[in-house]
Design an enzyme around this catalytic site. Structure first.
Site, short mmCIF file in Angstrom:
data_model
loop_
_atom_site.label_atom_id
_atom_site.label_comp_id
_atom_site.label_asym_id
_atom_site.label_seq_id
_atom_site.Cartn_x
_atom_site.Cartn_y
_atom_site.Cartn_z
CG ASP A 149 4.49 28.30 54.21
OD1 ASP A 149 5.38 29.04 54.66
OD2 ASP A 149 3.27 28.59 54.26
CG ASP A 165 -2.25 31.17 53.23
OD1 ASP A 165 -1.96 31.72 54.31
OD2 ASP A 165 -3.12 30.29 53.13
CG ASP A 170 -0.53 33.10 44.97
OD1 ASP A 170 -0.48 33.30 46.19
OD2 ASP A 170 -0.31 31.98 44.45
CG ASP A 178 4.06 30.14 48.31
OD1 ASP A 178 5.25 30.48 48.28
OD2 ASP A 178 3.40 30.09 49.37
CG ASP A 236 -0.79 28.85 42.29
OD1 ASP A 236 -0.88 27.73 42.81
OD2 ASP A 236 -0.45 29.85 42.93
#
Length: 241
Positions: free
Chosen positions: A19, A99, A8, A10, A179
């Protein structure tokens, strides 16, 4: 002997949410309440589209965004871990499923010279329009009820593995490092020889431990990490086997 590392981005590779970090570019480093409250669960990409329009309307340019994004700190131990993986690329294939968006991840990895560590990055496509506004789109459409509308990480992982098999590549073990709550879906897809590495104190770890308490544990093994050096120690043992 080849291993697949799935990261992942972030709060995993970087120690922040890219973001929300971009809000530092906004006037007074905050968003108006109306915009902030316009987020609807599962529709993050649409929300970020509105944030980017607001930044564009306020004259925030690409170079300012880039400068801001490249100040995000990496998670503890992550620089050492990525350097270690980079030196052992013949053993590790490495992908990001995130994402965030292509522009942010590209900026951050290139600034730190880590872009070559990763074979592929799967994230929401972003680009600057002719008027200089950052635009972002959903990564794909899917039918998974558990995941946000724009991205099911299990589907991404499954498609990647299928493509690799067509190329004659299969993996001894998959390690999934993440996470968040949206990392649970791909973790549930892992098999018993694989390993999930949830970050300590974050949603993924809490969800995995709740499942174990409910006597429906995940099939793969689990290693909780607080610093990426925990992950590196595991990988060093793995390649010595």
């Amino acid at each position: 002997m080849k291993f697949l590392l799935v990261f992942d981005f972030d709060h995993t590779i970087i120690d922040e949410n890219s973001d929300t970090w971009i809000v530092k570019c906004a006037p007074e480093k905050k968003l108006p309440n109306g915009l902030r409250n316009s987020y609807q669960p599962g529709h993050w990409t649409e929300y970020m589209s509105r944030v980017f329009v607001y930044l564009g309307d306020n004259g925030v340019k690409e170079d300012e965004m880039k400068r801001t994004m490249t100040t995000i700190p990496f998670t503890a131990g992550m620089v050492d871990l990525l350097s270690f993986i980079g030196k052992n690329k013949e053993l590790f294939d490495c992908i990001i499923v995130s994402d965030s968006n292509t522009v942010f991840i590209d900026w951050i990895l290139k600034a730190a010279d880590f872009h070559k560590v990763f074979d592929e990055v799967f994230t929401n496509p972003a680009a600057f329009s002719s008027t200089g506004y950052l635009t972002v789109q959903n990564f794909h459409t899917h039918h998974c009820a558990k995941c946000p509308k724009n991205l099911c990480k299990r589907e991404v992982l499954k498609e990647f593995l299928d493509k690799q098999l067509e190329r004659g590549v299969s993996y001894t073990q998959i390690a999934y490092i993440g996470d968040g709550g949206n990392d649970l879906c791909p973790v549930m897809f892992l098999k018993k020889d694989d390993i999930a590495m949830p970050r300590q104190g974050y949603s993924l770890e809490k969800k995995i431990s709740r499942m174990a308490q409910d006597l429906s544990p995940v099939e793969c093994s689990v290693l909780v990490w607080s610093s990426a050096t925990d992950i590196m120690s595991y990988l060093k043992v793995l390649i010595k086997k």
